[in-house]
Design a protein around this motif. Sequence first.
Motif, PDB file in Angstrom:
ATOM      1  N   UNK A   1       0.759  -1.187  -0.017  1.00 12.62           N
ATOM      2  CA  UNK A   1      -0.001   0.017   0.050  1.00 12.62           C
ATOM      3  C   UNK A   1       0.717   1.468   0.095  1.00 12.62           C
ATOM      4  N   UNK A   2       1.902   1.327   0.966  1.00 14.76           N
ATOM      5  CA  UNK A   2       2.811   2.533   0.611  1.00 14.76           C
ATOM      6  C   UNK A   2       3.566   2.487  -0.643  1.00 14.76           C
ATOM      7  N   UNK A   3       4.067   1.454  -1.019  1.00  8.09           N
ATOM      8  CA  UNK A   3       4.609   1.702  -2.470  1.00  8.09           C
ATOM      9  C   UNK A   3       3.589   2.096  -3.418  1.00  8.09           C
ATOM     10  N   UNK A  52       1.702   6.787  -6.592  1.00  8.29           N
ATOM     11  CA  UNK A  52       0.706   7.932  -6.887  1.00  8.29           C
ATOM     12  C   UNK A  52       1.011   9.229  -6.572  1.00  8.29           C
ATOM     13  N   UNK A  53       1.583   9.379  -5.328  1.00  4.62           N
ATOM     14  CA  UNK A  53       2.015  11.006  -4.946  1.00  4.62           C
ATOM     15  C   UNK A  53       3.313  11.462  -5.748  1.00  4.62           C
ATOM     16  N   UNK A  84       2.073  12.113 -12.114  1.00  2.56           N
ATOM     17  CA  UNK A  84       0.991  12.872 -12.390  1.00  2.56           C
ATOM     18  C   UNK A  84      -0.275  12.029 -12.433  1.00  2.56           C
ATOM     19  N   UNK A  85      -1.203  12.465 -11.699  1.00  5.81           N
ATOM     20  CA  UNK A  85      -2.388  11.398 -11.686  1.00  5.81           C
ATOM     21  C   UNK A  85      -3.414  11.787 -12.581  1.00  5.81           C
ATOM     22  N   UNK A  86      -4.271  11.058 -13.045  1.00  8.90           N
ATOM     23  CA  UNK A  86      -5.323  11.076 -14.134  1.00  8.90           C
ATOM     24  C   UNK A  86      -6.472  11.876 -13.547  1.00  8.90           C
ATOM     25  N   UNK A  87      -7.018  12.425 -13.914  1.00  9.88           N
ATOM     26  CA  UNK A  87      -8.429  13.458 -13.511  1.00  9.88           C
ATOM     27  C   UNK A  87      -9.428  12.445 -12.640  1.00  9.88           C
ATOM     28  N   UNK A  88      -9.368  11.217 -12.906  1.00 13.32           N
ATOM     29  CA  UNK A  88     -10.321  10.562 -12.113  1.00 13.32           C
ATOM     30  C   UNK A  88      -9.877  10.494 -10.527  1.00 13.32           C
ATOM     31  N   UNK A  89      -8.462  10.763 -10.144  1.00 18.06           N
ATOM     32  CA  UNK A  89      -7.935  10.568  -9.062  1.00 18.06           C
ATOM     33  C   UNK A  89      -7.979  11.890  -8.333  1.00 18.06           C
ATOM     34  N   UNK A  90      -8.555  13.034  -9.122  1.00  9.94           N
ATOM     35  CA  UNK A  90      -8.182  14.299  -8.547  1.00  9.94           C
ATOM     36  C   UNK A  90      -9.089  14.309  -6.908  1.00  9.94           C
ATOM     37  N   UNK A  91     -10.110  13.815  -6.806  1.00 15.35           N
ATOM     38  CA  UNK A  91     -10.505  13.786  -5.632  1.00 15.35           C
ATOM     39  C   UNK A  91     -10.089  13.261  -4.254  1.00 15.35           C
ATOM     40  N   UNK A  92      -8.926  12.240  -4.707  1.00 20.36           N
ATOM     41  CA  UNK A  92      -8.470  11.482  -3.775  1.00 20.36           C
ATOM     42  C   UNK A  92      -6.982  12.180  -3.635  1.00 20.36           C
ATOM     43  N   UNK A  93      -6.485  13.026  -4.250  1.00 16.29           N
ATOM     44  CA  UNK A  93      -5.177  13.688  -4.058  1.00 16.29           C
ATOM     45  C   UNK A  93      -5.046  14.435  -2.833  1.00 16.29           C
ATOM     46  N   UNK A 139       5.457  14.273   3.902  1.00 14.19           N
ATOM     47  CA  UNK A 139       5.203  13.124   3.021  1.00 14.19           C
ATOM     48  C   UNK A 139       4.272  11.877   3.604  1.00 14.19           C
ATOM     49  N   UNK A 140       4.892  11.617   4.865  1.00 19.07           N
ATOM     50  CA  UNK A 140       3.959  10.404   5.535  1.00 19.07           C
ATOM     51  C   UNK A 140       2.511  10.997   5.673  1.00 19.07           C
ATOM     52  N   UNK A 141       1.921  12.083   6.076  1.00 12.92           N
ATOM     53  CA  UNK A 141       0.880  12.315   6.010  1.00 12.92           C
ATOM     54  C   UNK A 141      -0.011  12.330   4.724  1.00 12.92           C
ATOM     55  N   UNK A 142       0.767  12.612   3.602  1.00  9.54           N
ATOM     56  CA  UNK A 142       0.122  12.626   2.135  1.00  9.54           C
ATOM     57  C   UNK A 142      -0.110  10.958   2.004  1.00  9.54           C
ATOM     58  N   UNK A 143       1.031  10.170   2.272  1.00 16.17           N
ATOM     59  CA  UNK A 143       0.951   8.841   1.873  1.00 16.17           C
ATOM     60  C   UNK A 143      -0.223   8.103   2.705  1.00 16.17           C
ATOM     61  N   UNK A 144      -0.379   8.528   3.650  1.00 18.90           N
ATOM     62  CA  UNK A 144      -1.621   8.110   4.814  1.00 18.90           C
ATOM     63  C   UNK A 144      -3.040   8.473   4.035  1.00 18.90           C
ATOM     64  N   UNK A 145      -3.095   9.595   3.518  1.00 18.28           N
ATOM     65  CA  UNK A 145      -4.091   9.903   2.750  1.00 18.28           C
ATOM     66  C   UNK A 145      -4.534   9.183   1.594  1.00 18.28           C
ATOM     67  N   UNK A 146      -3.203   8.994   0.654  1.00 17.73           N
ATOM     68  CA  UNK A 146      -3.438   8.138  -0.607  1.00 17.73           C
ATOM     69  C   UNK A 146      -3.772   6.750  -0.076  1.00 17.73           C
TER      70      UNK A 146
END
Length: 172
Positions: A60-62, A67-68, A71-80, A89-96
């Motif tokens: 999951x972390x990898x 993803x972090x 460049x993410x596709x538009x369908x992932x914009x709500x999850x970024x 970075x660790x908090x961003x990875x947790x949110x991903x």
Amino acid sequence: MDGQNGTESHIPKAFFSEWIHVFIPTTSVEATYPLPPELANAFNDYRNPPSIISFAKSVLETTARLLNSSATPPELAPYRPNRQRFHTLSKQLQEWMRPMQATHVNRADKKSRILKYSMADKCAMSLVWVGHPEWPDWPTSWPDRLIMSTPDGMKWRRWASDRRNVNLTLVK
């Protein structure tokens, strides 16, 4: 397993009997990580370490790091993750990792189990395996492309040796 139907991008599914499948529901993002064959017997349910849970966490972390950092596709914009709200970075990875779902697939035994549900904070060992009787039997012999003397094997080796044209990605 014909090269013309796109199985080159799913090598773990073609050659390994067990893997971790990570995906974000309602999107086309998915990643497949094979369980190392030499450690498959060590990834048991009750002993730690090593555990299938620790492997799922690293998977999951990898995936979150991929993803972090891309460049993410538009369908992932709500999850970024919002970088102003999540500074490290660790908090961003947790949110991903929150929307991701991880499944342990045992293709040889035609069963799978969920290790992390979407929107759950942590992985949890699910003791319930879901059977998949509709899956065809797992092959008991090596595919032709792995045998050097067959035409398919020579074609596969040419494809694998020409690394300039190979564009394999874990996340699609």
